[in-house]
Design an enzyme around this catalytic site. Structure first.
Site, PDB file in Angstrom:
ATOM      1  N   HIS A  84       0.819  -1.219   0.000  1.00 62.31           N
ATOM      2  CA  HIS A  84       0.000   0.000   0.000  1.00 62.31           C
ATOM      3  C   HIS A  84       0.845   1.257   0.000  1.00 62.31           C
ATOM      4  CE1 HIS A  84       0.528   0.846   4.392  1.00 62.31           C
ATOM      5  NE2 HIS A  84       0.640  -0.457   4.473  1.00 62.31           N
ATOM      6  N   ASP A  86      -0.618   4.358   0.955  1.00 62.97           N
ATOM      7  CA  ASP A  86      -1.081   5.323   1.959  1.00 62.97           C
ATOM      8  C   ASP A  86      -0.236   5.152   3.220  1.00 62.97           C
ATOM      9  OD1 ASP A  86      -2.407   2.739   2.166  1.00 62.97           O
ATOM     10  OD2 ASP A  86      -3.657   3.584   3.749  1.00 62.97           O
ATOM     11  N   ASP A 115       6.738   0.977   5.940  1.00 62.83           N
ATOM     12  CA  ASP A 115       5.299   0.681   5.925  1.00 62.83           C
ATOM     13  C   ASP A 115       4.593   1.633   5.000  1.00 62.83           C
ATOM     14  OD1 ASP A 115       2.746  -0.180   6.517  1.00 62.83           O
ATOM     15  OD2 ASP A 115       2.630   0.845   8.432  1.00 62.83           O
ATOM     16  N   GLU A 149      -4.966   0.971   3.167  1.00 65.01           N
ATOM     17  CA  GLU A 149      -4.672  -0.050   4.174  1.00 65.01           C
ATOM     18  C   GLU A 149      -4.793   0.513   5.576  1.00 65.01           C
ATOM     19  OE1 GLU A 149      -2.666  -2.529   7.036  1.00 65.01           O
ATOM     20  OE2 GLU A 149      -2.017  -0.523   6.505  1.00 65.01           O
ATOM     21  N   GLU A 150      -4.350   1.754   5.751  1.00 67.58           N
ATOM     22  CA  GLU A 150      -4.261   2.325   7.099  1.00 67.58           C
ATOM     23  C   GLU A 150      -5.606   2.816   7.633  1.00 67.58           C
ATOM     24  OE1 GLU A 150      -1.751   1.834   8.691  1.00 67.58           O
ATOM     25  OE2 GLU A 150       0.061   1.944   7.462  1.00 67.58           O
ATOM     26  N   HIS A 436       4.615   3.106  11.877  1.00 70.04           N
ATOM     27  CA  HIS A 436       3.816   4.088  12.635  1.00 70.04           C
ATOM     28  C   HIS A 436       4.624   4.801  13.726  1.00 70.04           C
ATOM     29  CE1 HIS A 436      -0.152   1.769  11.529  1.00 70.04           C
ATOM     30  NE2 HIS A 436       0.728   1.804  10.543  1.00 70.04           N
TER      31      HIS A 436
HETATM   32 ZN   LIG Z   1       1.230  -1.285   6.353  1.00 71.97          ZN
END
Ligand SMILES: [Zn+2]
Length: 463
Positions: A84, A86, A115, A149-150, A436
């Site tokens: 992903h 995003d 990520d 995804e997030e 994150h």
């Molecule tokens: Zn991810």
């Protein structure tokens, strides 16, 4: 070293540059626009990735801004590599600019580096490397560029509605060696009326910020009727002292507020934290046992708030592939005398989710709670000898020479968005989870190792 590895090595500086370009687009969820369902910036990141793929000679497609793809090879069947573009907002605590993609020593810093932009932009480049090596796969290999995804994961349903589901796939958005079991998830809200107070009224009772974390703090407000606020404060302080409970207690006018501290943890591992809600409930009940609300609060604490294995609800159980059921009381609130508690239950992969839900519902109704469903996500489980897990494990073992075992997780990865797909990388065993986090970074050597393993996996799954 294979020829594919050599080509990946040679192109590594170009791959890094592509990742930098992508990281410089702050692709956080934004306002929807025509053809840009998740906002301008996410669409910019998608267009950048598709442009990169086309410049590498790959066929591409864009499904209304929900999902993009780039593919290599021919044939009716596809192998999916799902990632992903995003990212979550930068958040606080950064010591480097989060969207500048700063190179420093052997690291690249920025939101999305691991990520999931690094892995998925890398996957596009691997398709190009396969082409350069003249490798002809038996199945088409499609890199799927997800965009949500997030947040709501509204992207892949669109893909499955328009395109044929893949033969199998992996998503480099989890961990190595391979995640073959992800628990099922039941998010429920249970509520009931709390009796009025007699001498002491409970005005507020709340804790938690999100359902999938253990509340590290919980607070209550009491209104004194028959007793002076000073007397309530003294009584609460005495109980807190007796129990060694860390509590802040203060009064304003006729109201008394108290805040109790626990320790937060992720909602999929509630046993690692200390939930502040049952501590708060315990403090109130022990101090004011005569109040009509006390028995109900006590019952709520023992049934819903205080145990992390679902014993109160009668659903504690475990299985071999995925371990114990966990139950996290992530949120609680009291409004107009109505007490509600939100539970995040992660159940073993071999359990029937509907059966489990009915068991919870029956038990809750018996105890006087109304139940509503916030989210149901079924478990994911692909046995070790079934595709694609067997092949991915073999590839990982060959590449690392580790005697690797598959992983089971309480959380739900992106793999749940596609059938026959599992999480494979990018995090190596023993490495910190930087997703994150502030100062998210990728280390060149690890990234190169990830690219080689993904390349070998794409070859193995497509032949
Ligand atoms: Zn991810």
């Amino acid at each position: 070293m294979t020829e594919l590895d050599q080509v990946i090595n040679a192109l590594f500086p170009d791959i890094l540059r592509s990742v930098q370009e992508s990281v410089r687009i702050p692709s956080v969820l934004g306002e929807p626009r025509q053809g840009k369902p998740f906002g301008e910036e996410i669409d910019r990141a998608l267009c950048h990735a598709l442009e990169t793929a086309r410049s590498l000679g790959l066929r591409t497609g864009n499904l209304g801004g929900y999902v993009g793809y780039a593919e290599y090879g021919e044939g009716p069947e596809t192998v999916a590599v799902l990632g992903h573009l995003d990212v979550v907002p930068a958040g606080s605590g950064w010591t480097r600019p989060p969207f500048d993609a700063v190179l420093e020593g052997d690291r690249l810093y920025g939101r999305g580096t691991v990520d999931d932009k690094g892995p998925i932009i890398g996957a596009l480049w691997i398709l190009h490397c396969l082409d350069r090596c003249g490798i002809v796969p038996g199945r088409r290999i499609r890199v799927l560029l997800g965009t949500d995804e997030e947040s709501g994961r509204r992207d892949m349903p669109r893909y499955l509605a328009e395109e044929k589901a893949p033969h199998c796939g992996f998503t480099p958005d989890g961990a190595f060696p391979v995640v073959n079991a992800e628990k099922g998830q039941l998010r429920l809200s249970l509520s009931r009326q709390l009796p009025e107070g007699d001498a002491v009224r409970l005005v507020a009772f709340e804790g938690g910020t999100v359902i999938n974390a253990v509340p590290g703090e919980a607070s209550a407000t009491l209104a004194s009727g028959a007793f002076s606020p000073e007397r309530l404060i003294a009584a609460l302080r005495a109980t807190a002292r007796k129990n060694g409970c860390e509590a802040r207690i203060s009064g304003t006018g006729s109201l008394v507020s108290l805040t109790v501290k626990g320790r937060s943890a992720h909602g999929s591992t509630p046993e690692l934290g200390v939930n502040a809600l049952p501590l708060l409930a315990g403090l109130l009940v022990e101090t004011f046992p005569e109040e009509p609300w006390a028995p109900v609060l006590e019952r709520t604490a023992s049934l819903l708030l205080g145990d992390t294995e679902g014993r109160g609800l009668g659903i504690a159980a475990e299985d071999a592939p995925s371990g114990r059921l966990t139950c996290n009381a992530g949120l609680a609130s009291l409004k107009n005398g109505h007490l509600s508690v939100s539970l995040d239950i992660r159940h073993p992969v071999t359990f029937d989710q509907e059966e489990l839900f009915r068991a919870v519902e029956v038990r809750a109704l018996e105890e006087g709670y109304a139940v509503s469903v916030l989210r149901k996500a079924p478990p994911l489980w692909i046995p070790e000898d079934a595709e694609p897990v067997g092949t991915l494990l073999r590839v990982y073992r060959e590449q690392t020479r580790e005697d690797a075992r598959p992983l089971s997780m309480g959380g739900g990865t992106y793999a749940k968005s596609l059938p026959r797909t599992v999480a494979f990388g990018p995090r190596f065993p023993g490495c910190p989870d930087l997703a994150h986090q502030p100062d998210e970074y990728l280390i060149f050597e690890e990234y190169l190792r990830l690219l080689r393993i993904m390349g070998a996996a794409m070859v193995a799954l497509s032949s």
